[in-house]
Design a protein around this motif. Sequence first.
Motif, PDB file in Angstrom:
ATOM      1  N   ARG A 166      10.367   2.884  -5.010  1.00 54.49           N
ATOM      2  CA  ARG A 166      10.383   3.737  -3.814  1.00 54.49           C
ATOM      3  C   ARG A 166      10.193   2.946  -2.521  1.00 54.49           C
ATOM      4  NH1 ARG A 166       7.914   7.047  -7.415  1.00 54.49           N
ATOM      5  NH2 ARG A 166       5.822   6.291  -7.037  1.00 54.49           N
ATOM      6  N   VAL A 167       9.211   2.031  -2.487  1.00 56.07           N
ATOM      7  CA  VAL A 167       8.846   1.406  -1.214  1.00 56.07           C
ATOM      8  C   VAL A 167       9.431   0.009  -1.007  1.00 56.07           C
ATOM      9  CG1 VAL A 167       6.723   2.749  -0.956  1.00 56.07           C
ATOM     10  CG2 VAL A 167       6.623   0.527  -2.063  1.00 56.07           C
ATOM     11  N   LEU A 168       9.746  -0.688  -2.089  1.00 51.81           N
ATOM     12  CA  LEU A 168      10.338  -2.026  -1.992  1.00 51.81           C
ATOM     13  C   LEU A 168      11.449  -2.164  -3.037  1.00 51.81           C
ATOM     14  CD1 LEU A 168       7.062  -4.179  -1.732  1.00 51.81           C
ATOM     15  CD2 LEU A 168       8.708  -3.764   0.101  1.00 51.81           C
ATOM     16  N   PRO A 169      12.526  -1.425  -2.867  1.00 54.57           N
ATOM     17  CA  PRO A 169      13.566  -1.401  -3.907  1.00 54.57           C
ATOM     18  C   PRO A 169      14.164  -2.784  -4.229  1.00 54.57           C
ATOM     19  CG  PRO A 169      14.294  -0.252  -1.931  1.00 54.57           C
ATOM     20  CD  PRO A 169      12.856  -0.589  -1.728  1.00 54.57           C
ATOM     21  N   GLU A 170      14.122  -3.696  -3.276  1.00 52.00           N
ATOM     22  CA  GLU A 170      14.673  -5.026  -3.540  1.00 52.00           C
ATOM     23  C   GLU A 170      13.850  -5.801  -4.585  1.00 52.00           C
ATOM     24  OE1 GLU A 170      12.879  -5.313   0.693  1.00 52.00           O
ATOM     25  OE2 GLU A 170      13.356  -3.759  -0.735  1.00 52.00           O
ATOM     26  N   VAL A 171      12.623  -5.392  -4.798  1.00 49.00           N
ATOM     27  CA  VAL A 171      11.776  -6.055  -5.792  1.00 49.00           C
ATOM     28  C   VAL A 171      12.222  -5.720  -7.213  1.00 49.00           C
ATOM     29  CG1 VAL A 171       9.423  -6.151  -6.747  1.00 49.00           C
ATOM     30  CG2 VAL A 171       9.758  -6.160  -4.281  1.00 49.00           C
ATOM     31  N   VAL A 172      12.633  -4.485  -7.435  1.00 50.75           N
ATOM     32  CA  VAL A 172      12.994  -4.062  -8.785  1.00 50.75           C
ATOM     33  C   VAL A 172      14.494  -4.001  -9.019  1.00 50.75           C
ATOM     34  CG1 VAL A 172      10.845  -2.776  -9.072  1.00 50.75           C
ATOM     35  CG2 VAL A 172      12.862  -1.601  -8.187  1.00 50.75           C
ATOM     36  N   GLY A 173      15.284  -4.320  -8.019  1.00 51.79           N
ATOM     37  CA  GLY A 173      16.729  -4.234  -8.145  1.00 51.79           C
ATOM     38  C   GLY A 173      17.292  -5.064  -9.276  1.00 51.79           C
ATOM     39  N   HIS A 174      16.679  -6.192  -9.574  1.00 49.62           N
ATOM     40  CA  HIS A 174      17.184  -7.082 -10.625  1.00 49.62           C
ATOM     41  C   HIS A 174      16.543  -6.816 -11.991  1.00 49.62           C
ATOM     42  CE1 HIS A 174      13.469  -8.961  -9.371  1.00 49.62           C
ATOM     43  NE2 HIS A 174      13.462  -9.623 -10.492  1.00 49.62           N
ATOM     44  N   ILE A 175      15.562  -5.928 -12.038  1.00 47.86           N
ATOM     45  CA  ILE A 175      14.867  -5.605 -13.282  1.00 47.86           C
ATOM     46  C   ILE A 175      15.490  -4.351 -13.871  1.00 47.86           C
ATOM     47  CG2 ILE A 175      12.662  -4.985 -14.337  1.00 47.86           C
ATOM     48  CD1 ILE A 175      11.281  -6.368 -11.970  1.00 47.86           C
TER      49      ILE A 175
ATOM     50  N   ARG B 163       7.109  -7.891   5.601  1.00 46.75           N
ATOM     51  CA  ARG B 163       7.830  -7.396   4.418  1.00 46.75           C
ATOM     52  C   ARG B 163       8.148  -8.504   3.411  1.00 46.75           C
ATOM     53  NH1 ARG B 163       9.959  -2.583   3.185  1.00 46.75           N
ATOM     54  NH2 ARG B 163      11.658  -2.516   1.681  1.00 46.75           N
ATOM     55  N   ASP B 164       8.573  -9.661   3.882  1.00 45.37           N
ATOM     56  CA  ASP B 164       8.927 -10.747   2.962  1.00 45.37           C
ATOM     57  C   ASP B 164       7.722 -11.201   2.142  1.00 45.37           C
ATOM     58  OD1 ASP B 164      11.560 -10.685   3.796  1.00 45.37           O
ATOM     59  OD2 ASP B 164      11.328 -12.340   5.219  1.00 45.37           O
ATOM     60  N   THR B 165       6.576 -11.296   2.779  1.00 46.39           N
ATOM     61  CA  THR B 165       5.353 -11.679   2.059  1.00 46.39           C
ATOM     62  C   THR B 165       4.951 -10.566   1.099  1.00 46.39           C
ATOM     63  OG1 THR B 165       4.666 -12.955   3.998  1.00 46.39           O
ATOM     64  CG2 THR B 165       2.979 -12.516   2.332  1.00 46.39           C
ATOM     65  N   ALA B 166       5.106  -9.318   1.510  1.00 47.07           N
ATOM     66  CA  ALA B 166       4.810  -8.190   0.633  1.00 47.07           C
ATOM     67  C   ALA B 166       5.691  -8.237  -0.612  1.00 47.07           C
ATOM     68  CB  ALA B 166       5.000  -6.871   1.381  1.00 47.07           C
ATOM     69  N   ILE B 167       6.945  -8.585  -0.435  1.00 49.51           N
ATOM     70  CA  ILE B 167       7.876  -8.682  -1.574  1.00 49.51           C
ATOM     71  C   ILE B 167       7.418  -9.768  -2.540  1.00 49.51           C
ATOM     72  CG2 ILE B 167      10.234  -9.389  -2.198  1.00 49.51           C
ATOM     73  CD1 ILE B 167      11.136  -7.835   0.374  1.00 49.51           C
ATOM     74  N   GLN B 168       6.976 -10.897  -2.017  1.00 49.86           N
ATOM     75  CA  GLN B 168       6.467 -11.973  -2.881  1.00 49.86           C
ATOM     76  C   GLN B 168       5.280 -11.485  -3.702  1.00 49.86           C
ATOM     77  OE1 GLN B 168       5.576 -15.022  -0.024  1.00 49.86           O
ATOM     78  NE2 GLN B 168       7.576 -15.997  -0.236  1.00 49.86           N
ATOM     79  N   HIS B 169       4.350 -10.791  -3.057  1.00 50.96           N
ATOM     80  CA  HIS B 169       3.178 -10.275  -3.766  1.00 50.96           C
ATOM     81  C   HIS B 169       3.567  -9.194  -4.775  1.00 50.96           C
ATOM     82  CE1 HIS B 169       0.265 -12.652  -1.667  1.00 50.96           C
ATOM     83  NE2 HIS B 169       0.662 -12.193  -0.484  1.00 50.96           N
ATOM     84  N   ALA B 170       4.584  -8.406  -4.451  1.00 50.36           N
ATOM     85  CA  ALA B 170       5.051  -7.380  -5.389  1.00 50.36           C
ATOM     86  C   ALA B 170       5.603  -8.036  -6.653  1.00 50.36           C
ATOM     87  CB  ALA B 170       6.100  -6.495  -4.725  1.00 50.36           C
TER      88      ALA B 170
END
Length: 147
Positions: free
Chosen positions: A137-146, A109-116
């Motif tokens: 939907r699938v990685l909400p932590e990626v867009v939480g700050h946007i 998951r952490d690597t997926a977040i980096q790629h996201a």
Amino acid sequence: MYGTYIIYVLANRLDDEVELVMEQIMQKYKRRTTQAQFKAAYGLYRKDMFAIRQAVPHIGLSDYRTYYETILLLEDGKSEDARERLQSIKKQWMRSTLLVGIELKAENRDTAIQHAHEALNSSRGVNRYVLYKEYERVLPEVVGHIS
């Protein structure tokens, strides 16, 4: 108009409208190669790998064709082949998006977040919008700050 609207409908998962819009697109666009790109996107939306397999041969040789071929490899459990295939894709956002899928399947998951983050940062316009909605939907932590 239909092309933009189908992107909106797919990104927002508006199930009630997607079939109607797809019918309208198939009536409007008669070229097999144009229909194939819409059919592949719709197949991905429905997680219908058979529909994607049928559409891919009709997509012109492009990053989009390679993108969908890579998705099929990933779905077939061929992660290493998928990694090799994505190297030929010129668009960074596409490569990063595919890597998100590969890493999520591998439970990294952490690597997926980096790629996201890479995918979002290298995309523009409708592609960025679609990625944002998917990661919402699938990685909400990626867009939480946007916002």
